[in-house]
Write an enzyme that holds these catalytic residues in place. Structure first.
Site, PDB file in Angstrom:
ATOM      1  N   GLY A  74     108.979  42.811  25.338  1.00  0.00           N
ATOM      2  CA  GLY A  74     108.517  41.483  24.946  1.00  0.00           C
ATOM      3  C   GLY A  74     108.759  41.174  23.492  1.00  0.00           C
TER       4      GLY A  74
ATOM      5  N   GLU B  68     112.071  47.864  29.931  1.00  0.00           N
ATOM      6  CA  GLU B  68     111.161  47.678  31.063  1.00  0.00           C
ATOM      7  C   GLU B  68     111.551  48.489  32.292  1.00  0.00           C
ATOM      8  OE1 GLU B  68     110.544  43.994  28.542  1.00  0.00           O
ATOM      9  OE2 GLU B  68     112.223  45.288  29.100  1.00  0.00           O
TER      10      GLU B  68
ATOM     11  N   ALA C   3     104.835  44.796  25.027  1.00  0.00           N
ATOM     12  CA  ALA C   3     103.614  44.238  25.595  1.00  0.00           C
ATOM     13  C   ALA C   3     102.407  45.076  25.188  1.00  0.00           C
ATOM     14  CB  ALA C   3     103.727  44.192  27.114  1.00  0.00           C
TER      15      ALA C   3
ATOM     16  N   GLU D 261     112.215  39.910  23.499  1.00  0.00           N
ATOM     17  CA  GLU D 261     112.190  38.595  24.151  1.00  0.00           C
ATOM     18  C   GLU D 261     111.625  37.537  23.209  1.00  0.00           C
ATOM     19  OE1 GLU D 261     111.811  39.287  28.904  1.00  0.00           O
ATOM     20  OE2 GLU D 261     110.134  40.020  27.719  1.00  0.00           O
TER      21      GLU D 261
END
Length: 693
Positions: A102, A125, A63, A105
């Protein structure tokens, strides 16, 4: 097309390339650009498949940290992933560097994934006190199974490409050029009419016995004592096993919002930023030239010197260990080899790695010859000012111009040491923590004359040898040990007033400390402090009596606690308990019941009050620097963010009220309230706001 996502075509393959230095983080612009590129590719009649790549040194590494704590901007990462997964044309992610959080992901929402051999993937995370929030807890189990997903997500540790391919996270490891390999893989899919399967639709690996989850909760509760995030991760993964994909995504969303709002996540995110902020020295420009470090020398082959040398060997820096006699040198090098071999036995490094590191190390009894051509020398001898000054005078004469002269002192005046040289600008304190090859903190101590390029060089060197550096000023004990003195003083005072060692240690272990102060004293050796007290004429009746009995700690089988042979588990001792009772009555005429809350308040707020004084004196540049020191050097619980962050969470008005109460109760001069705390309370500010201003 987007400024940060480039759109090109290679025949029938659309190539989307993210270019958002330095790590291609998933900013709003990147998310929007990826969606725009996918929509354009799907509207292009000549395009049959889509490749997602990144410029620079890495795939999407996570992120965008600049968006942390700010209102969510659409499109979200979930929106982006849905567009990817719903693409009617197959989408292939080409991974190099790291695909983390992310980034992974995003790759999981593609239909296929390829990676170069050096790539790593993971969902870290949990290390920020949160859980993957864009489908990571729902898609990863569909590829690797429930148990492996729990392990990967709860640890947060990345895995290499080969393992990712074995587990099914990656469909192929490609050698050579990644762009060519990704496009070739996409063409093979088209030629074989490969089925376009969304990860969300896979269910064959989701079945799991309920005991898997209960066992995992117990395991991670023990392994990550006090941390909430691993439990949230397990809850979300269980939803992947027992609910539909959309229902699982709803559970994931609820859990991440809860985690994001928690004090633990605030604390862990605080440390994440604090560690990075600690690298910034306001008066040392980022572009300050640095001195080359090609060769090093360490003075002393003892526990500390050997550990320091291992850090340099791990980084591939040729290092000479200097000793006064062959026996001590051989013993030190032998311990280093055994340390490496034990690590290899655990599978953490290879036998080749052992030999590679040992090849970087050499020993010498010739002081002048050993230090004459090194770029940095670190003195790691006994904590005695006269000895250190004698050594630095010799270094001044023997070292080449421009060599950095560093002392590993944990308490002594670096300026006084530097004053015996003709080059005080080259002198700096590099305080490693024991065991130096394990502990991550490096407390760097700048003297009044320390040159900017020496500061810049040593801050960079810390990263090179795997340390977390914090720059501090000169005072007795610097930041960490000066605060530790206040903390230990309160712990000892609690013994005299009514506690036993296990009461204090138990309360602080429950709070989250790696171990309590008395167990720590036994580990370090009680004779060290006893010898210093004898030299300075000071006394500590309980500790002195234990040492007079030969109870020096773990190395003698007993200190504040007993230790069975081969065990480090502390066992309370009745004779020690009687000594504590005797000395307590002698000091106060009585003893009283003391609860866990008071134990925690008096020890933790002693750290906070002393930290505030250090901050006001300019010994530390930021309250967050103090938190980094304690989190990485003193076993302070990461999920509490450090003592100053802990104080902010309590609220400084409440902190000040308690400090004043302890001061009024006569618990010692530790409790004279730090003027900075009083001023911040009057201004309605926190330590965090003080740093920002």
């Amino acid at each position: 097309m987007s400024d940060v996502v480039r759109y090109e075509t290679d025949g029938e393959i659309a190539v989307l390339t993210v270019n958002y230095p330095p790590v291609n983080a998933l900013s709003h612009a990147v998310r929007s650009g990826i969606i725009e590129g996918i929509n354009r590719a799907n509207a292009d009649q000549g395009v049959q498949a889509i490749a997602l790549l990144c410029d620079g040194r890495t795939f999407i590494a996570g992120a965008d940290i600049t968006e942390f704590g700010k209102p969510r901007r659409e499109p979200s990462l979930r929106d982006q992933n849905e567009v990817q997964e719903d693409s009617p044309k197959p989408m292939v992610a080409g991974i190099h560097g790291t695909a983390l959080g992310g980034g992974l992901e995003t790759a999981l929402a593609c239909h296929y994934r390829v990676a170069v051999p050096s790539a790593k993937v993971g969902l870290p995370e949990v290390k920020l006190g949160i859980i993957p929030g864009a489908g990571g807890t729902q898609r990863l189990p569909r590829l690797v199974g429930i148990e492996k997903a729990i392990e990967m997500i709860c640890s947060g540790d990345p895995i290499p490409a080969a393992q990712a391919a074995q587990l099914g996270v990656v469909d192929k490891v490609v050698d050579g050029d990644l762009r060519e390999g990704t496009i070739s893989f996409a063409r093979d899919l088209l030629q074989t009419n490969a089925e376009l399967v969304k990860v969300r639709d896979r269910t064959d690996l989701l079945a799991a016995d309920p005991e898997v989850f209960s066992n995992a909760r117990a395991f991670w509760a023990k392994k990550k004592r006090g941390f909430e995030a691993p439990q949230f991760c397990i809850d979300a993964i269980e939803a992947a096993s027992t609910k539909s994909f959309d229902e699982g995504m709803a559970v994931e969303r609820e859990l991440i919002e809860h985690a994001m709002a928690s004090a633990q996540s605030r604390a862990q995110r605080h440390l994440f930023f604090a560690e990075r902020q600690a690298n910034k020295i306001p008066d040392v420009p980022k572009d300050t030239p640095t001195r080359p470090i090609h060769k090093a020398a360490i003075l002393g082959a003892g526990t500390m010197g050997g550990g320091i040398a291992m850090n340099f060997a791990n980084a591939g820096i040729p290092t000479t260990i200097v000793e006064q006699n062959q026996e001590a040198l051989d013993r030190g090098l032998g311990i280093i080899r055994r340390n490496y071999e034990n690590t290899a036995k655990k599978g953490r490094i290879s036998a080749e790695d052992v030999e590679k590191c040992m090849a970087c190390l050499s020993g010498s009894l010739d002081f002048d010859a050993a230090v004459s051509d090194v770029d940095i020398v670190i003195e790691a001898v006994f904590e005695n000012m006269a000895l250190k000054k004698e050594i630095f005078a010799k270094l001044d004469a023997a070292c080449k111009p421009g060599a950095i002269l560093a002392t590993n002192t944990s308490t002594l005046d670096v300026d006084e040491i530097a004053a015996v040289t003709e080059r005080p600008q080259d002198v700096i304190g590099l305080h490693f923590f024991s065991p130096a090859n394990v502990m991550r903190l490096l407390e760097e101590v700048r003297g009044q004359a320390t040159a900017h390029d020496v500061i810049a060089t040593c801050m960079g060197l810390a990263k090179r040898i795997g340390k977390v550096p914090v720059m501090v000023g000169v005072c007795h004990g610097f930041v960490g040990n000066r605060m530790l003195h206040a903390y230990s003083g309160q712990a000892t005072a609690l013994l005299y007033e009514g506690c036993q060692p296990q009461d204090v240690d138990g309360a602080l272990y429950g709070f989250g400390m790696a171990m309590g102060p008395f167990a720590m004293g036994d580990l370090a050796g009680l004779d060290v402090g006893w010898r210093i007290r004898q030299e300075t004429g000071k006394t500590s009746p309980i500790a002195d009596r234990l040492c007079e009995m030969g109870r020096f700690g773990q190395k003698t089988g007993g200190g504040y606690y007993d230790y069975k042979e081969g065990s480090r588990t502390p066992v309370p001792n009745a004779e020690v308990a009687a000594i504590v009772e005797e000395e307590g009555v002698r000091k106060h005429n009585h003893r009283r019941e003391i609860g866990t809350e008071e134990i925690i308040d008096r020890t933790m707020l002693a750290l906070v009050n002393e930290g505030a004084k250090i901050l006001e004196e300019g010994i530390a540049m930021r309250a967050s620097d103090i938190d980094v020191v304690y989190a990485f050097g003193y076993g302070y619980p990461i999920h509490r963010g450090g003592p100053m962050c802990y104080a902010d969470e309590l609220g400084l008005p409440k902190v000040l009220e308690k400090i004043k109460a302890f001061h009024a109760a006569g618990h010692g001069d530790t409790w004279a309230p730090a003027p900075l705390i009083e001023r911040l309370v009057a201004e309605g500010k926190s330590f965090r706001e003080h740093d920002a201003s």
